[in-house]
Every structure is written in structure tokens, then in C-alpha cells.
Scaffold this motif. Sequence first.
Motif, PDB file in Angstrom:
ATOM      1  N   SER A 194       0.844  -1.193   0.000  1.00  0.00           N
ATOM      2  CA  SER A 194       0.000   0.000   0.000  1.00  0.00           C
ATOM      3  C   SER A 194       0.877   1.239   0.000  1.00  0.00           C
ATOM      4  CB  SER A 194      -0.914   0.026   1.235  1.00  0.00           C
ATOM      5  OG  SER A 194      -1.725  -1.132   1.288  1.00  0.00           O
ATOM      6  N   VAL A 195       0.280   2.364  -0.399  1.00  0.00           N
ATOM      7  CA  VAL A 195       1.027   3.624  -0.415  1.00  0.00           C
ATOM      8  C   VAL A 195       0.171   4.737   0.169  1.00  0.00           C
ATOM      9  CG1 VAL A 195       2.512   3.034  -2.362  1.00  0.00           C
ATOM     10  CG2 VAL A 195       0.293   4.121  -2.785  1.00  0.00           C
ATOM     11  N   VAL A 196       0.869   5.754   0.685  1.00  0.00           N
ATOM     12  CA  VAL A 196       0.263   7.004   1.125  1.00  0.00           C
ATOM     13  C   VAL A 196       0.920   8.099   0.299  1.00  0.00           C
ATOM     14  CG1 VAL A 196      -0.142   8.576   3.057  1.00  0.00           C
ATOM     15  CG2 VAL A 196      -0.046   6.100   3.463  1.00  0.00           C
ATOM     16  N   LEU A 211      -2.507   2.988  -7.185  1.00  0.00           N
ATOM     17  CA  LEU A 211      -2.148   4.402  -7.115  1.00  0.00           C
ATOM     18  C   LEU A 211      -0.833   4.746  -7.813  1.00  0.00           C
ATOM     19  CD1 LEU A 211      -3.197   5.503  -3.508  1.00  0.00           C
ATOM     20  CD2 LEU A 211      -4.394   5.847  -5.665  1.00  0.00           C
ATOM     21  N   LEU A 212       0.066   3.788  -7.936  1.00  0.00           N
ATOM     22  CA  LEU A 212       1.349   4.089  -8.567  1.00  0.00           C
ATOM     23  C   LEU A 212       1.234   3.930 -10.084  1.00  0.00           C
ATOM     24  CD1 LEU A 212       3.881   2.523  -6.033  1.00  0.00           C
ATOM     25  CD2 LEU A 212       3.046   4.868  -6.190  1.00  0.00           C
ATOM     26  N   LEU A 217       1.612   9.661 -10.508  1.00  0.00           N
ATOM     27  CA  LEU A 217       2.950  10.082 -10.101  1.00  0.00           C
ATOM     28  C   LEU A 217       3.346  11.391 -10.792  1.00  0.00           C
ATOM     29  CD1 LEU A 217       4.788   6.638 -10.063  1.00  0.00           C
ATOM     30  CD2 LEU A 217       4.176   8.042  -8.084  1.00  0.00           C
ATOM     31  N   SER A 218       2.932  11.574 -12.031  1.00  0.00           N
ATOM     32  CA  SER A 218       3.214  12.834 -12.727  1.00  0.00           C
ATOM     33  C   SER A 218       2.549  13.997 -11.999  1.00  0.00           C
ATOM     34  CB  SER A 218       2.717  12.771 -14.172  1.00  0.00           C
ATOM     35  OG  SER A 218       3.417  11.787 -14.909  1.00  0.00           O
ATOM     36  N   GLU A 219       1.321  13.793 -11.549  1.00  0.00           N
ATOM     37  CA  GLU A 219       0.618  14.840 -10.811  1.00  0.00           C
ATOM     38  C   GLU A 219       1.254  15.067  -9.438  1.00  0.00           C
ATOM     39  OE1 GLU A 219      -3.842  15.777  -8.981  1.00  0.00           O
ATOM     40  OE2 GLU A 219      -3.559  14.138 -10.412  1.00  0.00           O
ATOM     41  N   LEU A 220       1.666  13.987  -8.784  1.00  0.00           N
ATOM     42  CA  LEU A 220       2.237  14.092  -7.435  1.00  0.00           C
ATOM     43  C   LEU A 220       3.522  14.907  -7.441  1.00  0.00           C
ATOM     44  CD1 LEU A 220       2.105  13.109  -4.431  1.00  0.00           C
ATOM     45  CD2 LEU A 220       3.530  11.182  -5.156  1.00  0.00           C
ATOM     46  N   TYR A 221       4.397  14.639  -8.415  1.00  0.00           N
ATOM     47  CA  TYR A 221       5.711  15.278  -8.431  1.00  0.00           C
ATOM     48  C   TYR A 221       5.820  16.467  -9.379  1.00  0.00           C
ATOM     49  CZ  TYR A 221       7.317  11.303  -5.698  1.00  0.00           C
ATOM     50  OH  TYR A 221       7.490  10.367  -4.706  1.00  0.00           O
TER      51      TYR A 221
END
Length: 249
Positions: A194-196, A211-212, A217-221
Motif C-alpha cells: 500500500s502507499v500514502v 495508485l502508482l 505520479l506525474s501529478e504528485l511530483y
Amino acid sequence: MLELRGAGFGYTPRNWIFRDVSFSVPPGTATAVLGPNGSGKTTLVRCAAGLLPVRDGTVHRSRAAGYVPQARGSTFGYPALDMVVMGRARRIGVFSSPGKHDRAAALQAMDRVGIAGLAHRLFPTLSGGEQQLVLIARAVAGGSPLLVLDEPSTGLDLKNQARVLGLLRDLRSSGMSLLLSTHHPEHALYLADSVVLLGPTGVLTGAASTLLTDSQLSELYGVGVSMLTYDDGGTSRRTVVTRYGPGGD
């Protein structure tokens, strides 16, 4: 077992680092915390380990956590074995000294981590990877089934990153619960169930496989990310490639 429900932390009532974070880490699983610099990863794992009190919500641990900080060297020239014995502190009385049983537990933890040969080396003389393994052995020596790690691969070369990740997978397979922060999505893909995700627009929690993704990930970083699939000895795995260049295209 570790469980956070509606957890939040801020240094002032108007300056929240994170809010309304809920997730659990069952036995034999790993959860990775990801996010850009300044998103609160270290603060969150410190709250989970009991080193900081949450201001909102609850944190429940069935046992005290073994905490593994980032390896930053030491100005004190303790032998590696003595560093690992320090992990027994909760089991040793305030006015007591470590006994034979504590040293035996420390040696067993070092052997489990694969660094028994470093027992008499001075901690500051060890490489970054060796120091990180000593810190993991120190947490294991405490006997907790829950390990909380703050960016365990920071500053390590590729070989030592692989060594630490392989060890963490072995510990998870043995039934330990793992919570770790990381700057490396590919490490989360390799290790985490799992991830947070601590992003600028809020917090997301869920299965790593869900989620990965490229878009998430593009939006997250805030940079273009592509997901690649490769064969690892007959096992299909995914990894992350950052799209460098103007605009991250």
C-alpha cells in the motif's frame, strides 16, 4: 499492527503539515509514504512511530515501533555492536546495564541483517550502506514486529539500495509490518503493498498497484513520469522513468 485514523499534525493550529490521514499496516505488509520535498513524509512516519504526537485523530500501535532514522553518521565512535545493543533500551531498566541476553539479541539481529562481521567496527568508519544496515539491526534487536523507516535508501549507491530493499522484503515476508518514507517510487513498486501519497492537493491512500501509475505520479511530483514493465527472473515488474527535458516531456 499500526493504524492511523484521521491523523493530523501541525506546529500551529493554522499551519498543518498533513490532515485526515487514515491507513493501516497489517502484519506481513509494507506501506510506503511518497511525496515531493516538504510534503510531510518524515513528520508522518515520526508520528506513526510515536516520536511526535498527532494533533488530530489517533495512532494505534499494538506494540512499540522499531524506528530507523536516516543514516547521517555519528560523532561518537561506538562499535557497531554497541549501536545495535542500544535497540534493547526499552527492555533494559533505567538504572540497569545491558546483559548477556541483550548482547546475544543484538548479535542475532546483526546476523539476521547480514552484518555480523561488522560487530567490532566503529560506526563512523562504516560506509553509508553499512551504517543503514546497523540502524535496521538496532531496530530489529528491540524485538518489535513493526518497523518504521525514514527514507532508508537515502544516500546509498545502487548496490546498497538493492541490499537494503532485499532485506526489507525478507523482513516483511517473515511477518513484520513495515512503514517507510521514500523519494523513490520504484522502491515502493518493488516493496510496498500500500502507499500514502502526500500531494499538494491532498492525501491519497490505497493499494500500490492502483495508485502508482504514470498519471498519478506525474501529478504528485509535477514532472512527466512513465511506467515501464520488465522481466525479473520470470516475474513481471514495473519501474518508473522520469521524462527529463523541457516540460518533462
